[in-house]
Design a protein around this motif. Structure first.
Motif, short mmCIF file in Angstrom:
data_model
loop_
_atom_site.label_atom_id
_atom_site.label_comp_id
_atom_site.label_asym_id
_atom_site.label_seq_id
_atom_site.Cartn_x
_atom_site.Cartn_y
_atom_site.Cartn_z
N LEU A 1 0.78 -1.37 0.01
CA LEU A 1 0.15 0.14 -0.03
C LEU A 1 0.89 1.16 -0.18
N LEU A 2 1.85 1.29 0.78
CA LEU A 2 2.75 2.46 0.87
C LEU A 2 3.52 2.68 -0.44
N GLU B 1 -8.06 2.99 -2.70
CA GLU B 1 -8.42 3.71 -3.93
C GLU B 1 -7.15 4.63 -4.14
N VAL B 2 -6.87 5.31 -3.29
CA VAL B 2 -5.74 6.34 -3.70
C VAL B 2 -4.45 5.59 -3.91
N GLY B 3 -4.08 4.25 -2.88
CA GLY B 3 -3.01 3.53 -3.22
C GLY B 3 -3.17 2.85 -4.57
N ALA B 4 -4.12 2.65 -5.01
CA ALA B 4 -4.46 2.17 -6.44
C ALA B 4 -4.17 3.06 -7.62
N GLY B 5 -3.84 4.49 -7.15
CA GLY B 5 -3.77 5.27 -8.28
C GLY B 5 -4.72 6.36 -8.52
N ALA B 6 -5.81 6.65 -7.73
CA ALA B 6 -6.60 7.61 -7.82
C ALA B 6 -6.13 8.94 -7.54
#
Length: 548
Positions: A223-224, A452-457
């Motif tokens: 995640l990081l 979601e942000v960790g996935a690129g959002a």
């Protein structure tokens, strides 16, 4: 304004759009329906009588079953129905999609930060990350030093209020304290800082990194890594104790999986190899400052809308979520997908009951199979600890009309619009495929938004009917109210009012297009969201246990 709504022609309940009194008579499809109880706005009542065990249908799918015989016009509650949902199976239908007309956005751009790997950021942040909770205190030391020194610190409006109360107390003026009314808060925008092309330094404190399973450490590092790889991030300062499970090598391996040519600055400091805490923190501050000088050289340039990735999130949902904000966001998702961008729909416990529709929207059987596998494993894990998806709705959800998980899920899924599903991602996987991506996360607002942000959002659309302040450290979170009353009552956390859909003043398509314009302005740095103005930097890693 209409007083009620049938969402789908197959539904056997109607949704009250305003409070309806007991004894009122509703005319529907040529028949008169007498209301047997008061029906509060957002709640549902029966179109016709049902036997015990009959299905309750909303959005065209099963969302519950009756616990006893119910009469026409009866209010459905947690006392007379329970959760039930349609079963699901392998993909069995071809899917055809009629994409919306996006001609007027074809040549539009946003002002973003171009990264060497081809991604484009909507913000330019530097990260400071502890690999283990033991380093949280040291992170806080760096945070205090940089935020005050560079002008990123939150406005001290509450400190000023306390100072005023202290002065009253020193003057023995208890009456002034009792009658104290602070001045209204002014609108807060991005403050001027030394580094004009850097939006801030963000600090991802957490409670993980050691003491859990090795899988927890691996998931945390993955995640990081997603946050460091994120287009809104220029580089990162890493604080490691040294002996923890979440080793620097794990983080570096996760970064290599995301980008074999990873080239962002990564400053690593390990306390157990340092001469002293003071020496380590002093060196970390100096090296970070030097890196900020370089990061500040990057300027915004025109970027195609296809470089946008939007997270689709909800929290504090109500009975209007599935008929106003969520479908409007779904239309926005369809517009962006048609423009070549990416969207991410998560919260798997809140897709319960609509799995088959999503399965059939998958581009192929392999993608569908991965979704089925993740959903069934998640539900199985919940049941093994005596829980289940049916326990997802919160007291606030239930109070405002979402009385079963399937009702909540059928409305929540509307955020995903109608486009094909091009990829299914497990937790910590990164979105690379244009189109709608499904991401396995809990329904918990912050855990899901963090993922979601960790996935690129690089922008998150967050719908709420009750009012939720959730934000994120590195991605702007646009908050959308499902109803005008909420938008008026909580203007300090709400960015967009979609209540015009409920009142009939706007269509879903019109609001969806307005949201896309909001996204473009926000992505360009012309607008800073309410969550950003409040420094609402929520970040919670999922330990992959049962969280609904």
């Amino acid at each position: 304004m209409n007083t009620f709504l049938q969402i789908h022609p197959l539904d056997n309940v109607l949704v009250a759009l305003q409070d309806l009194e007991q004894g009122a008579e509703i005319t529907f499809n040529g028949a008169t329906i007498p209301l047997l109880q008061k029906v509060p706005a957002k709640h549902k009542f029966l179109v016709h009588s049902l036997h015990a065990g009959d299905a309750i249908r909303m959005y065209g799918v099963t969302v519950g079953k009756t616990l006893k015989p119910l009469s026409t016009g009866e209010l459905i509650t947690t006392q007379n129905i329970e959760h039930d949902a349609n079963a699901f199976h392998e993909k069995d239908l071809a899917f055809q999609w009629q994409a919306p007309d996006v001609q007027k956005w074809r040549n539009r751009t946003f002002q973003g930060y171009a990264r060497p790997d081809g991604q484009a950021g909507t913000r330019n942040y530097w990260l400071v990350i502890p690999l283990v909770f033991c380093e949280n205190r040291n992170v806080q030391v760096i945070k205090t030093a940089f935020e005050k020194g560079l002008g990123f610190a939150p406005e001290e409006i509450y400190n000023e209020q306390v100072n005023e109360l202290v002065n009253f107390y020193k003057n023995n003026d208890l009456e002034a304290i009792r009658n104290y009314a602070p001045a209204p808060a002014a609108s807060r925008q991005k403050r001027h800082t030394l580094f004009t092309n850097i939006d801030g330094i963000k600090f991802l404190s957490h409670e993980g990194g050691c003491g859990g399973t090795r899988q927890d450490a691996e998931a945390l590092c993955a995640l990081l890594a997603g946050y460091i790889h994120h287009p809104n991030v220029a580089g990162a300062t890493i604080l490691s104790l040294g002996c923890q499970h979440a080793q620097v090598s794990l983080l570096q391996g996760a970064l290599a999986k995301l980008n074999t040519s990873f080239s962002k600055p990564l400053l690593v400091f390990e306390q157990q190899r340092s001469k002293s805490e003071y020496d380590m923190l002093s060196e970390a501050i100096k090296q970070t400052f030097l890196a900020l000088i370089d990061a500040n050289k990057l300027e915004r340039t025109p970027q195609p809308l296809s470089k946008l990735t939007i997270g689709l999130e909800c929290g504090g949902s109500d009975g209007f979520s599935g008929i106003s904000a969520n479908p409007a966001v779904g239309h926005t998702s369809d517009l962006l997908v048609a423009l070549g961008g990416k969207s991410i729909l998560s919260e798997f416990p809140e897709l319960c009951g609509v799995e088959q529709e999503l399965i059939n929207r998958c581009e192929n059987s392999e993608i569908a199979g991965k979704f089925i596998h993740l959903m069934r494993n998640y539900e199985r894990a919940a049941k093994q600890v005596g829980s289940g998806f049916d326990m997802n709705p919160s007291p606030g959800n239930i109070r405002d009309g979402l009385i079963t998980d399937a009702i909540k899920s059928a409305g929540a899924a509307k955020k995903g619009g109608s486009s094909p599903i091009t990829a299914v991602l497990d937790y910590t996987e990164y979105a690379t495929q244009p189109g709608l991506n499904l991401l396995c996360t809990p329904g918990n607002d912050v855990e899901s938004t963090s993922a979601e942000v960790g996935a690129g959002a690089n922008i998150v659309l967050f719908t709420t009917g009750l009012g939720t302040p959730t934000g994120n450290p590195i991605a702007p979170v646009l908050k959308l109210a499902t109803n005008t009353r909420l938008a008026t009552r909580m203007p300090d956390i709400i960015d967009i009012d979609t209540g015009g859909i409920i009142s009939g003043q706007q269509s879903i398509a019109e609001v969806g297009e307005d949201i896309l314009e909001w996204i473009i302005r926000t992505a360009s740095g012309e607008v800073y969201t309410k969550a950003e103005q409040l420094n609402q930097d929520d970040f919670i890693p999922w330990k992959r246990g049962v969280s609904l």
